[in-house]
Motif scaffolding. Structure first.
Motif, PDB file in Angstrom:
ATOM      1  N   ALA A  74      10.723  25.503   1.720  1.00 18.78           N
ATOM      2  CA  ALA A  74      10.712  26.828   2.342  1.00 18.78           C
ATOM      3  C   ALA A  74      11.639  27.785   1.604  1.00 18.78           C
ATOM      4  O   ALA A  74      11.309  28.961   1.386  1.00 18.78           O
ATOM      5  N   LEU A  75      12.826  27.300   1.194  1.00 16.86           N
ATOM      6  CA  LEU A  75      13.769  28.140   0.461  1.00 16.86           C
ATOM      7  C   LEU A  75      13.205  28.554  -0.897  1.00 16.86           C
ATOM      8  O   LEU A  75      13.375  29.701  -1.334  1.00 16.86           O
ATOM      9  N   ARG A  76      12.544  27.602  -1.564  1.00 14.29           N
ATOM     10  CA  ARG A  76      11.931  27.938  -2.855  1.00 14.29           C
ATOM     11  C   ARG A  76      10.867  29.016  -2.675  1.00 14.29           C
ATOM     12  O   ARG A  76      10.735  29.936  -3.487  1.00 14.29           O
ATOM     13  N   SER A  77      10.091  28.902  -1.579  1.00 13.59           N
ATOM     14  CA  SER A  77       9.057  29.910  -1.325  1.00 13.59           C
ATOM     15  C   SER A  77       9.675  31.277  -1.073  1.00 13.59           C
ATOM     16  O   SER A  77       9.198  32.301  -1.585  1.00 13.59           O
TER      17      SER A  77
ATOM     18  N   GLU B  81      12.727  13.919   4.713  1.00 16.70           N
ATOM     19  CA  GLU B  81      11.519  14.736   4.818  1.00 16.70           C
ATOM     20  C   GLU B  81      11.862  16.134   5.327  1.00 16.70           C
ATOM     21  O   GLU B  81      11.303  17.137   4.865  1.00 16.70           O
ATOM     22  N   ARG B  82      12.803  16.213   6.296  1.00 18.53           N
ATOM     23  CA  ARG B  82      13.212  17.539   6.782  1.00 18.53           C
ATOM     24  C   ARG B  82      13.868  18.341   5.674  1.00 18.53           C
ATOM     25  O   ARG B  82      13.617  19.538   5.515  1.00 18.53           O
ATOM     26  N   ALA B  83      14.744  17.666   4.905  1.00 20.55           N
ATOM     27  CA  ALA B  83      15.421  18.357   3.804  1.00 20.55           C
ATOM     28  C   ALA B  83      14.422  18.834   2.760  1.00 20.55           C
ATOM     29  O   ALA B  83      14.544  19.940   2.219  1.00 20.55           O
ATOM     30  N   ARG B  84      13.428  18.014   2.474  1.00 19.81           N
ATOM     31  CA  ARG B  84      12.399  18.422   1.516  1.00 19.81           C
ATOM     32  C   ARG B  84      11.633  19.644   2.022  1.00 19.81           C
ATOM     33  O   ARG B  84      11.316  20.552   1.261  1.00 19.81           O
ATOM     34  N   GLY B  85      11.324  19.654   3.326  1.00 19.00           N
ATOM     35  CA  GLY B  85      10.621  20.799   3.902  1.00 19.00           C
ATOM     36  C   GLY B  85      11.459  22.065   3.822  1.00 19.00           C
ATOM     37  O   GLY B  85      10.948  23.138   3.488  1.00 19.00           O
ATOM     38  N   GLU B  86      12.772  21.929   4.126  1.00 15.80           N
ATOM     39  CA  GLU B  86      13.652  23.095   4.057  1.00 15.80           C
ATOM     40  C   GLU B  86      13.782  23.602   2.624  1.00 15.80           C
ATOM     41  O   GLU B  86      13.790  24.812   2.374  1.00 15.80           O
ATOM     42  N   ALA B  87      13.888  22.667   1.680  1.00 15.85           N
ATOM     43  CA  ALA B  87      13.993  23.066   0.276  1.00 15.85           C
ATOM     44  C   ALA B  87      12.733  23.790  -0.180  1.00 15.85           C
ATOM     45  O   ALA B  87      12.793  24.783  -0.910  1.00 15.85           O
TER      46      ALA B  87
END
Length: 224
Positions: A180-183, A172-178
């Protein structure tokens, strides 16, 4: 002679000189009272019997501790009294054997899933009923109430479950970071395509921070 009241949930069997004489139905009845007669009151209400903490090997050789229950009632009072000295004990053993057989057909991984436990439960009532046939007992249902592993395997499974939860949290943390990076990447591309937006955003940021903005001849602001 004596008056006997039989409740709605029971039947009374009357024996004279050791021979069955009558079954009294609910209501008030008159019977002969003497040393030669004996009366047996049989409760017909729903009952429950359990087998607690039975340790059984699964199909893959793992020991599990199982608690099972069976719901039953007396359907033939005379057979219940006459065919066995301890019919409830025989029912208890029948449930033990049925649980042992059903658990032994499944591997641990299957039993840890709800579908596997449901399959075991579905296989219990019929063999239990077959074992007590002729005892005046009707089995209404049987089920596995609790199932757990014993020994070192219990700690190993707990650690596995903990690691699984940790893995889910990390995912879930990795998904959140990904996300944020996409944004950020989308924002950067938008600013590259529209330089005026970059200028406007810089002015907004400077205004929010209280900095002084000086416009240069080429239109770009300079912060002081």
């Amino acid at each position: 002679m004596a008056k006997i009241t039989v409740q709605a949930h029971e039947r009374v069997l009357v024996y004279r000189d050791g021979v069955f004489e009558a079954q009294l139905e609910p209501g008030r009845s008159t019977v002969r009272q003497s040393r030669r007669t004996r009366q047996e009151r049989i409760d017909l209400r729903l009952r429950q019997l359990s087998v607690t903490g039975q340790e059984i090997f699964t199909a893959d050789g793992v020991t599990v501790r199982v608690t099972a229950i069976v719901r039953w009632r007396v359907s033939d009072p005379r057979a219940f009294v006459e065919q066995a000295a301890a019919p409830e004990e025989l029912l208890h053993v029948a449930l033990q054997l049925a649980v042992r057989d059903a658990i032994g057909r499944h591997e641990l991984d299957d039993l840890l899933r709800a579908e596997g436990r449901d399959a075991v439960t579905a296989a219990l009532a019929e063999p239990v009923q077959a074992q007590v046939a002729g005892l005046g007992i009707t089995v209404l249902g049987a089920a596995i109430r609790d199932l757990g592993v014993v020994g070192e395997l219990r700690a190993a499974l707990a650690e596995t479950a903990l690691e699984r939860q940790r893995g889910r949290a990390a995912l879930e943390r990795a998904r959140g970071e990904a996300a944020a990076l996409r944004s950020l990447a989308n924002s950067a591309k938008l600013l590259d395509d529209h330089p005026a937006l970059a200028t406007l955003r810089l002015v907004q940021a400077a205004g929010e921070s209280g900095a002084t903005v000086v416009l240069t001849p080429d239109g770009l602001p300079a912060r002081t």
